[in-house]
Design a protein around this motif. Structure first.
Motif, PDB file in Angstrom:
ATOM      1  N   GLY A   1       0.323 -34.632  19.752  1.00 56.52           N
ATOM      2  CA  GLY A   1      -1.057 -34.207  20.518  1.00 56.52           C
ATOM      3  C   GLY A   1      -1.113 -33.047  20.378  1.00 56.52           C
ATOM      4  O   GLY A   1       0.043 -32.185  19.812  1.00 56.52           O
ATOM      5  N   ASP A   2      -1.284 -32.588  22.031  1.00 53.82           N
ATOM      6  CA  ASP A   2      -0.853 -30.732  22.755  1.00 53.82           C
ATOM      7  C   ASP A   2      -0.209 -30.955  23.530  1.00 53.82           C
ATOM      8  O   ASP A   2      -0.075 -31.194  24.742  1.00 53.82           O
TER       9      ASP A   2
ATOM     10  N   THR B   1     -10.575 -31.915  27.481  1.00 54.10           N
ATOM     11  CA  THR B   1      -9.582 -30.467  27.651  1.00 54.10           C
ATOM     12  C   THR B   1      -9.805 -29.670  28.490  1.00 54.10           C
ATOM     13  O   THR B   1      -8.950 -28.991  29.388  1.00 54.10           O
TER      14      THR B   1
ATOM     15  N   THR C   1      -0.892 -34.231  26.498  1.00 56.82           N
ATOM     16  CA  THR C   1      -1.082 -34.281  25.321  1.00 56.82           C
ATOM     17  C   THR C   1      -2.411 -34.700  26.193  1.00 56.82           C
ATOM     18  O   THR C   1      -2.736 -35.909  26.921  1.00 56.82           O
TER      19      THR C   1
ATOM     20  N   THR D   1     -10.482 -32.897  21.256  1.00 56.00           N
ATOM     21  CA  THR D   1      -9.671 -31.728  20.952  1.00 56.00           C
ATOM     22  C   THR D   1     -10.750 -31.058  20.832  1.00 56.00           C
ATOM     23  O   THR D   1     -12.400 -31.414  21.641  1.00 56.00           O
ATOM     24  N   ALA D   2     -11.050 -29.521  20.791  1.00 56.96           N
ATOM     25  CA  ALA D   2     -12.316 -28.603  21.469  1.00 56.96           C
ATOM     26  C   ALA D   2     -13.372 -29.154  20.381  1.00 56.96           C
ATOM     27  O   ALA D   2     -12.881 -28.977  19.236  1.00 56.96           O
TER      28      ALA D   2
ATOM     29  N   ALA E   1     -15.309 -32.052  20.959  1.00 56.96           N
ATOM     30  CA  ALA E   1     -15.462 -33.055  20.884  1.00 56.96           C
ATOM     31  C   ALA E   1     -16.457 -33.417  22.498  1.00 56.96           C
ATOM     32  O   ALA E   1     -16.195 -33.305  23.002  1.00 56.96           O
TER      33      ALA E   1
ATOM     34  N   TYR F   1     -16.389 -40.911  22.462  1.00 62.27           N
ATOM     35  CA  TYR F   1     -14.523 -41.031  22.207  1.00 62.27           C
ATOM     36  C   TYR F   1     -14.499 -41.868  21.642  1.00 62.27           C
ATOM     37  O   TYR F   1     -14.841 -43.165  22.310  1.00 62.27           O
TER      38      TYR F   1
ATOM     39  N   ASP G   1      -3.267 -43.260  20.468  1.00 65.76           N
ATOM     40  CA  ASP G   1      -3.939 -43.208  22.479  1.00 65.76           C
ATOM     41  C   ASP G   1      -2.898 -44.078  22.886  1.00 65.76           C
ATOM     42  O   ASP G   1      -2.356 -43.963  23.658  1.00 65.76           O
TER      43      ASP G   1
ATOM     44  N   SER H   1     -17.178 -29.075  26.332  1.00 66.45           N
ATOM     45  CA  SER H   1     -15.638 -28.708  26.007  1.00 66.45           C
ATOM     46  C   SER H   1     -15.330 -27.405  26.188  1.00 66.45           C
ATOM     47  O   SER H   1     -16.198 -26.742  26.401  1.00 66.45           O
TER      48      SER H   1
ATOM     49  N   PRO I   1     -12.481 -23.300  21.610  1.00 65.89           N
ATOM     50  CA  PRO I   1     -10.893 -23.487  20.439  1.00 65.89           C
ATOM     51  C   PRO I   1     -10.119 -22.031  21.136  1.00 65.89           C
ATOM     52  O   PRO I   1     -10.267 -21.500  21.778  1.00 65.89           O
TER      53      PRO I   1
ATOM     54  N   ASP J   1     -10.979 -21.260  26.631  1.00 64.76           N
ATOM     55  CA  ASP J   1     -10.691 -22.278  26.222  1.00 64.76           C
ATOM     56  C   ASP J   1      -9.882 -22.265  27.514  1.00 64.76           C
ATOM     57  O   ASP J   1      -8.558 -23.287  27.516  1.00 64.76           O
TER      58      ASP J   1
END
Length: 309
Positions: free
Chosen positions: A26-27, A41, A58, A62-63, A65, A70, A76, A282, A285, A291
């Protein structure tokens, strides 16, 4: 020869595992430090402000979403099982996390980032079966609430990583000052606009905290409640059209995460301005300027204030 071949195979396997881990991670905000999982986010952005690259981060969503509906993945669950700290929004927004945490068998500490914030009363259900009886979960649209979230995150990080505790707390305090600056800038944007010109209609009920903080009046929502996927009836739109005209609404706010078609048609029918690209559920991006939470707040404020002039 056999020993050399075995060593080469082990090295290849390790490299492949590293690549796979990077692809599935992920992030990831850093290669070292405690392992942190954030649901949204907004929480992910706050972890970056507070921790920088001192943690492995993580972010599950995502941006763009929608946290309301979810669907967690098996990855996950694996990520949460390996985590040291899991951060959620709470107030009914990401209740799906509870089952994932329970089924994953993780020993991670789970912290609600909005703890201590008094929510605005919201819709009891969002249309997807999610109970929001606790109130409106979109608290990050008020900088004062964001300061509370940042402090909660700093304390949670300090508990699992006491070596860097002072840094986390200092970073949260620094970000609070930045939010104060942003708050003053937004106040200045709306100051010249008379109260009678601050009437808006939104896509759905997600900007109540922003409206309360900056004294906007939300006359109605195209989609009542917090369900973005619901569709307004012709009768609902007719009533909203009449309301826009009778109340002197200045703008229809169309969120970046929702198809603006209905909002644009409503604005066209009533002769008011439509504001597209407002971030509600959210953050934007990477590289969008929205962001980070402070960037998102300023982005939205500039769009809305310009439309209300």
């Amino acid at each position: 020869m056999r020993r050399n071949i075995t060593a080469a195979l082990v090295a290849c396997a390790a490299a492949a595992a590293a690549v796979l881990g990077a692809a599935c991670g992920g992030d990831d905000a850093g290669g070292d430090g405690v392992r942190v999982v954030a649901t949204t986010t907004q929480i992910g952005a706050l972890v970056r402000e507070v921790a920088g690259d001192r943690v492995q981060l993580t972010v599950l969503l995502t941006a763009g979403a929608d946290a309301h509906d979810y669907e967690p993945s098996p990855q996950d669950s694996r990520t949460i099982r390996q985590a040291d700290l899991v951060l959620k929004n709470g107030i009914g927004l990401d209740d799906w996390l509870d089952d994932v945490v329970k089924n994953s068998g993780t020993k991670a500490r789970v912290v609600v980032a909005t703890e201590g914030i008094e929510p605005i009363e919201g819709e009891a259900h969002d249309g997807h079966g999610h109970d929001h009886g606790e109130g409106d979960p979109h608290v990050w649209h008020d900088p004062e609430n964001v300061k509370v979230m940042a402090k909660n995150i700093a304390e949670a990080l300090a508990d699992v990583d006491d070596v860097n505790a002072a840094t986390y707390r200092a970073n949260a305090e620094a970000y609070a000052k930045k939010l104060d600056d942003v708050d003053r800038e937004i106040m200045a944007l709306f100051a010249p606009i008379p109260p009678a010109q601050r009437k808006v209609v939104t896509n759905h009920e997600s900007l109540n905290y922003f409206a309360r903080r900056y004294q906007l009046e939300i006359i109605g929502a195209i989609i009542p409640g917090t369900a973005k996927e619901a569709q307004p009836s012709a009768q609902d739109l007719a009533k909203l059209t009449d309301l826009i005209r009778s109340e002197g609404v200045k703008a229809v706010l169309a969120e970046a995460e929702i198809d603006p078609k209905v909002a644009e048609q409503l604005a066209k029918d009533t002769g008011v301005r439509v504001v597209t690209g407002v971030y509600a559920d959210s953050l934007g991006p990477a590289g969008s300027g929205a962001d980070t939470i402070d960037g998102m707040l300023l982005h939205n404020a500039r769009l809305i204030a310009e439309a209300l002039k």
